[in-house]
Design a protein around this motif. Structure first.
Motif, mmCIF file in Angstrom:
data_model
loop_
_atom_site.group_PDB
_atom_site.id
_atom_site.type_symbol
_atom_site.label_atom_id
_atom_site.label_comp_id
_atom_site.label_asym_id
_atom_site.label_seq_id
_atom_site.Cartn_x
_atom_site.Cartn_y
_atom_site.Cartn_z
ATOM 1 N N PRO A 297 59.267 35.184 43.648
ATOM 2 C CA PRO A 297 60.069 34.101 43.063
ATOM 3 C C PRO A 297 59.216 33.296 42.090
ATOM 4 C CG PRO A 297 59.436 33.561 45.312
ATOM 5 C CD PRO A 297 59.004 34.977 45.088
ATOM 6 N N VAL A 298 59.865 32.622 41.163
ATOM 7 C CA VAL A 298 59.125 31.944 40.103
ATOM 8 C C VAL A 298 58.181 30.870 40.648
ATOM 9 C CG1 VAL A 298 60.958 30.242 39.658
ATOM 10 C CG2 VAL A 298 59.321 30.851 37.840
ATOM 11 N N ASP A 299 58.554 30.224 41.744
ATOM 12 C CA ASP A 299 57.664 29.197 42.286
ATOM 13 C C ASP A 299 56.430 29.801 42.964
ATOM 14 O OD1 ASP A 299 59.163 27.091 41.349
ATOM 15 O OD2 ASP A 299 60.372 26.927 43.180
ATOM 16 N N ASP A 300 56.411 31.128 43.068
ATOM 17 C CA ASP A 300 55.264 31.836 43.630
ATOM 18 C C ASP A 300 54.494 32.573 42.545
ATOM 19 O OD1 ASP A 300 53.763 32.492 45.922
ATOM 20 O OD2 ASP A 300 54.795 34.407 46.168
ATOM 21 N N VAL A 301 54.617 32.105 41.279
ATOM 22 C CA VAL A 301 54.034 32.825 40.156
ATOM 23 C C VAL A 301 52.509 32.900 40.260
ATOM 24 C CG1 VAL A 301 53.962 30.759 38.677
ATOM 25 C CG2 VAL A 301 54.022 33.043 37.654
ATOM 26 N N GLN A 302 51.885 31.886 40.801
ATOM 27 C CA GLN A 302 50.422 31.911 40.922
ATOM 28 C C GLN A 302 49.974 33.056 41.838
ATOM 29 O OE1 GLN A 302 48.430 28.072 41.056
ATOM 30 N NE2 GLN A 302 47.130 28.816 42.716
ATOM 31 N N ALA A 303 50.681 33.255 42.933
ATOM 32 C CA ALA A 303 50.362 34.367 43.838
ATOM 33 C C ALA A 303 50.629 35.707 43.173
ATOM 34 C CB ALA A 303 51.164 34.240 45.126
ATOM 35 N N ALA A 304 51.669 35.770 42.335
ATOM 36 C CA ALA A 304 51.977 37.014 41.635
ATOM 37 C C ALA A 304 50.839 37.403 40.700
ATOM 38 C CB ALA A 304 53.284 36.857 40.849
ATOM 39 N N PHE A 305 50.340 36.456 39.927
ATOM 40 C CA PHE A 305 49.227 36.740 39.029
ATOM 41 C C PHE A 305 47.956 37.049 39.809
ATOM 42 C CE2 PHE A 305 51.910 35.372 35.656
ATOM 43 C CZ PHE A 305 51.316 35.760 34.469
ATOM 44 N N ALA A 306 47.739 36.345 40.905
ATOM 45 C CA ALA A 306 46.556 36.609 41.724
ATOM 46 C C ALA A 306 46.575 38.033 42.263
ATOM 47 C CB ALA A 306 46.476 35.603 42.867
ATOM 48 N N ALA A 307 47.753 38.519 42.634
ATOM 49 C CA ALA A 307 47.866 39.905 43.100
ATOM 50 C C ALA A 307 47.597 40.886 41.963
ATOM 51 C CB ALA A 307 49.247 40.142 43.703
ATOM 52 N N ALA A 308 48.061 40.554 40.763
ATOM 53 C CA ALA A 308 47.921 41.462 39.627
ATOM 54 C C ALA A 308 46.468 41.675 39.227
ATOM 55 C CB ALA A 308 48.723 40.939 38.440
ATOM 56 N N ILE A 309 45.607 40.705 39.468
ATOM 57 C CA ILE A 309 44.193 40.883 39.110
ATOM 58 C C ILE A 309 43.409 41.566 40.227
ATOM 59 C CG2 ILE A 309 44.182 38.926 37.518
ATOM 60 C CD1 ILE A 309 42.732 37.291 39.639
ATOM 61 N N GLN A 310 44.094 41.929 41.319
ATOM 62 C CA GLN A 310 43.443 42.635 42.420
ATOM 63 C C GLN A 310 44.234 43.907 42.740
ATOM 64 O OE1 GLN A 310 41.868 39.912 45.654
ATOM 65 N NE2 GLN A 310 43.297 38.514 44.665
ATOM 66 N N PRO A 311 44.132 44.928 41.904
ATOM 67 C CA PRO A 311 44.921 46.151 42.120
ATOM 68 C C PRO A 311 44.576 46.809 43.444
ATOM 69 C CG PRO A 311 43.229 46.503 40.458
ATOM 70 C CD PRO A 311 43.267 45.039 40.724
ATOM 71 N N ARG A 312 45.597 47.398 44.059
ATOM 72 C CA ARG A 312 45.425 48.058 45.351
ATOM 73 C C ARG A 312 46.334 49.279 45.407
ATOM 74 N NH1 ARG A 312 50.051 46.754 47.958
ATOM 75 N NH2 ARG A 312 51.082 44.802 47.403
ATOM 76 N N PRO A 313 46.029 50.236 46.266
ATOM 77 C CA PRO A 313 46.908 51.404 46.393
ATOM 78 C C PRO A 313 48.340 50.984 46.733
ATOM 79 C CG PRO A 313 44.833 51.806 47.532
ATOM 80 C CD PRO A 313 44.826 50.357 47.122
ATOM 81 N N GLY A 314 49.296 51.597 46.065
ATOM 82 C CA GLY A 314 50.706 51.300 46.320
ATOM 83 C C GLY A 314 51.253 50.128 45.548
ATOM 84 N N GLN A 315 50.403 49.383 44.842
ATOM 85 C CA GLN A 315 50.865 48.264 44.015
ATOM 86 C C GLN A 315 50.878 48.713 42.563
ATOM 87 O OE1 GLN A 315 49.233 44.080 44.400
ATOM 88 N NE2 GLN A 315 48.402 44.563 42.378
ATOM 89 N N TYR A 316 52.065 48.628 41.921
ATOM 90 C CA TYR A 316 52.176 49.014 40.527
ATOM 91 C C TYR A 316 52.655 47.795 39.735
ATOM 92 C CZ TYR A 316 51.761 53.394 43.022
ATOM 93 O OH TYR A 316 51.337 54.369 43.891
ATOM 94 N N LYS A 317 53.901 47.780 39.293
ATOM 95 C CA LYS A 317 54.342 46.667 38.471
ATOM 96 C C LYS A 317 54.691 45.458 39.334
ATOM 97 C CE LYS A 317 55.228 45.181 34.302
ATOM 98 N NZ LYS A 317 54.147 45.159 33.294
ATOM 99 N N ILE A 318 54.181 44.294 38.952
ATOM 100 C CA ILE A 318 54.508 43.033 39.611
ATOM 101 C C ILE A 318 55.427 42.237 38.692
ATOM 102 C CG2 ILE A 318 53.593 40.856 40.499
ATOM 103 C CD1 ILE A 318 51.052 42.341 41.259
#
Length: 323
Positions: A297-318
């Motif tokens: 959700p948009v109010d969780d945008v900081q967590a979304a970007f934080a996840a994007a800079i830490q790639p992991r198996p099974g994570q593709y487009k955020i």
């Protein structure tokens, strides 16, 4: 209106700012209400604190503009001075000022196109990176029967792998330090290499070298040298994406002795390739389910970007839900 503002490295805050006016649009512009936005690798340096000469801050290297940094968007046209778009249209494409994290944005209508609204906006946003990949592959010429390698198997690299395979590449090698083997079958990867690009390049014999190497990692200069080392004589290297540094070192002797071609470039003809992306995705519906793995959700945008800079198996487009 609301907007998310990057107030410092790794830090977003929700703010209230004045809304752009429909009567202030220039010819060709659209006032768009974003419904979903995809996080692109080119957004991430700014989240980490890199300066950006933003159109809203002429002469300044800071980035206080609300809505920054996001350019991959799906939204509803609120008002338009572009002949292809009307109020109420659902469109996908570019927020041309990289300010898509806001309730309303002004953007270039040539960077938008309609899409199959049977898709949720959080799925349809994948059409923007797919359009970029399709345009880039058009520039490469015929890859039928060739061995190709894609360095970086994140969201962009996986799309390159799929499109190159569909364009007739005989053998697609996907190289990434993160294990991407689970995605290989869906995205057309014949050989998954879980290693850094330099270690992979060092293992190649002359008969193993790909005709084409796509650099889809970004944000570093060393992988360009790895591509030159890996590619076959007479082959080509595509450096995809926006460089973080203005000047990249080039091993000119290797480049010359191997008779190589180096390609790069921005996506042009955006409305046309967005439409092409819609047709491509309709022909390969399995990509819809596989590509977007995380929706915040948009109010969780900081967590979304934080996840994007830490790639992991099974994570593709955020993706960020902006509705």
């Amino acid at each position: 209106m609301w907007a998310q503002r990057l107030s410092g490295p790794f830090t977003f805050e929700r703010v209230e700012v004045g809304a752009p006016r429909a009567d202030g649009l220039a010819e060709g512009q659209v006032l768009l209400a974003p419904k979903a936005g995809g996080i692109c690798g080119s957004d991430l340096p700014f989240f980490k604190g890199a300066p950006f000469l933003h159109a809203a801050n002429p002469g300044s290297a800071t980035t206080p503009a609300p809505g920054f940094p996001m350019h991959e968007v799906v939204g509803e046209v609120f008002a338009s001075r572009h002949p292809a778009h009307a109020a109420g249209d659902r469109v996908v494409g570019w927020a041309s000022a990289f300010d898509g994290l806001a309730e309303l944005v002004v953007t270039d209508g040539e960077g938008l196109a309609g899409y199959d609204t049977g898709m949720a906006p959080t799925t349809a946003v994948m059409l923007q990176p797919l359009a970029c990949v399709l345009y880039a592959v058009e520039q490469l010429g015929d890859v039928r029967g060739r061995t190709v390698a894609v360095i970086g198997q994140g969201p962009i690299g996986l799309l390159f792998s799929h499109v190159l395979k569909q364009r007739g590449a005989r053998h697609v090698v996907g190289v990434d330090r993160v294990d991407r083997s689970a995605a290989a079958g869906t995205f057309g990867v014949d050989e998954t290499v879980t290693a850094s690009a330099n270690l992979w390049a060092a293992t190649l014999g002359e008969e193993d070298r790909p005709f084409l190497v796509v650099e889809a990692v970004g944000h570093q200069v060393t992988t360009l040298t790895d591509c030159l080392q890996a590619v076959a004589r007479g082959g080509q290297v595509l450096y995809f994406g926006i460089p973080d540094d203005q000047v990249y070192p080039l091993d000119m002797l290797t480049f010359l002795r191997k008779n190589l071609t180096l390609r790069a470039g921005a996506t042009l003809e955006r409305r046309r390739v967005l439409t092409d992306a819609g047709s491509y995705l309709a022909g390969h519906p399995a990509l819809r389910e596989a590509y977007v793995t995380d929706v915040h959700p948009v109010d969780d945008v900081q967590a979304a970007f934080a996840a994007a800079i830490q790639p992991r198996p099974g994570q593709y487009k955020i993706v960020v839900d902006l509705s």
